[in-house]
Design an enzyme around this catalytic site. Sequence first.
Site, short mmCIF file in Angstrom:
data_model
loop_
_atom_site.label_atom_id
_atom_site.label_comp_id
_atom_site.label_asym_id
_atom_site.label_seq_id
_atom_site.Cartn_x
_atom_site.Cartn_y
_atom_site.Cartn_z
N LYS A 28 -1.45 1.71 8.11
CA LYS A 28 -2.25 1.22 6.77
C LYS A 28 -2.16 -0.34 6.90
CE LYS A 28 -1.32 2.44 2.74
NZ LYS A 28 -1.39 1.54 1.46
N SER A 175 9.31 -9.28 -0.10
CA SER A 175 7.85 -8.45 -0.45
C SER A 175 6.91 -9.07 0.79
CB SER A 175 7.18 -9.08 -1.61
OG SER A 175 5.83 -8.60 -1.47
N GLN A 177 3.81 -8.53 1.25
CA GLN A 177 2.76 -8.84 0.43
C GLN A 177 2.57 -10.12 0.06
OE1 GLN A 177 1.72 -5.58 -2.13
NE2 GLN A 177 1.32 -4.01 -0.67
N ASP A 328 8.67 2.16 1.50
CA ASP A 328 7.77 3.15 1.19
C ASP A 328 8.23 4.68 1.58
OD1 ASP A 328 5.73 1.54 0.09
OD2 ASP A 328 4.91 1.19 2.09
N ARG A 359 8.02 4.48 -8.80
CA ARG A 359 8.47 5.68 -7.92
C ARG A 359 10.05 6.02 -8.00
NH1 ARG A 359 5.48 3.75 -2.40
NH2 ARG A 359 3.54 4.32 -2.73
#
Length: 468
Positions: A28, A175, A177, A328, A359
């Site tokens: 992904k 991170s 991202q 993840d 989470r």
Amino acid sequence: MSSPSPAIKLVAHSVPRLRGRVRAPGDKSMSHRALMLGALALGETTVQGLLEGADVLCTAAALRALGAEVVREPEQGLWRVQGFGVGGGREPADVLDLGNSGTSARLLAGILASHRFTSFMTGDASLRRRPMKRVIDPLSQMGACFEGREGGRLPLAIIGTDEMVPIEYRLPVASAQVKSAILLAGLNTAGETTVIESEPTRDHTERMLRHFGADVHVAPAEGGGKRITVVGWPELMARDIVVPGDPSSAAFAAVAAAIRPGSDVTIENVGINPLRAGLYQTLGEMGADVVFENGREIGGEPVADLHIRGGGLKGVEVPAGRAPTMIDEYPILAVAAACAEGITRMLGLGELRAKESDRLASVAAGLQANGVRCEIGADSLAVHGTGAPPAGGGLVTTHLDHRIAMSFLVLGLATREPVAVDDGSPIDTSFPGFADLMNRLGARIGPVSELAPRPVARPVSGPAAGAA
């Protein structure tokens, strides 16, 4: 604005073992980046193995709105991207709806911020709860302006500029991202833009930028960590990309096999980038029989086939420093821990509270609903396994989180009573065909209305028979 998909309650029943050979869906993280960099390049980029999940399709739609031609060629098994070049995107005519995809929102923010137009992005209820301030802050330092809800949450207006100022930015939290958003903004910025990371995060953006022709330097940072620098205004050229299988998606079949004694499963074509392989290192420490076979390199990324044989697992301590390499995978690791003997302590999990759901809280609640003892801290989780099958019988609230849904369906393959999740529809954001793939290996996962219980044969021999 995204309208919610109808909730689909799914249930998993215990099975004695899993066997077979399957292929992991496309990565992904790399799928998002392949489409984005293809759009920022000149010429036609082809992408094979793209993950065709809802998240990646949101990225494709957004890039079309910016002027890229993004076309699926099903007969050839690839996607074609005709790019507009660095800084060549056009103002979107409508709001960019990014569904459930935090990767799309954060990485596209870097591209949008470095264009002289105003754009708007939104997403589903889950994405609108996720923090964007972590990308807003550095991009604002570079010259873009943002208007959003409290905490910088979506919906978000981005007032971009083509006169961005290069910065040197130290990541306050690990991170990939945020790092990627800054580097992508740096492409349309004069001079050198640098990100300093104290802890290593996945490096797909740096690898792929180089593949497209960007000038990217990585060097040690003073005081530890790395400095990643991109030189602005490159002429990116179209490339052919092959996306390997996603190690985060492969993790579900891998753990399912590891917790069912007698299982023998091979997952083909899995990316084993060392900055993504923390789960497999941890499973090995727990005593799992995991072997990397047929190692090779595809598009600059290490790839292998994972061969997993089921057996007994033991509890371990997972250090905080490993979190960036498996951020993840903690929900599915918690499932492995629930089936192991002893206590598994996971440290450094603060980032889990900023995912599709909280989470950390969701995992703890799901474990407790199925009779698994655990203790949750501000950034830690301790799971008490007995080495015997957990009780099961619970209904897990997913909070629109695909990984929570898939993880607890895997747990249901090993519990005494079936495990249900309140909504399996978000699974398609990252792993379309998840239940079908698992069922080909011998799992029993399906809608509650269609999957009636049946007696399960139990292994009667072997040292781990009590965990069957």
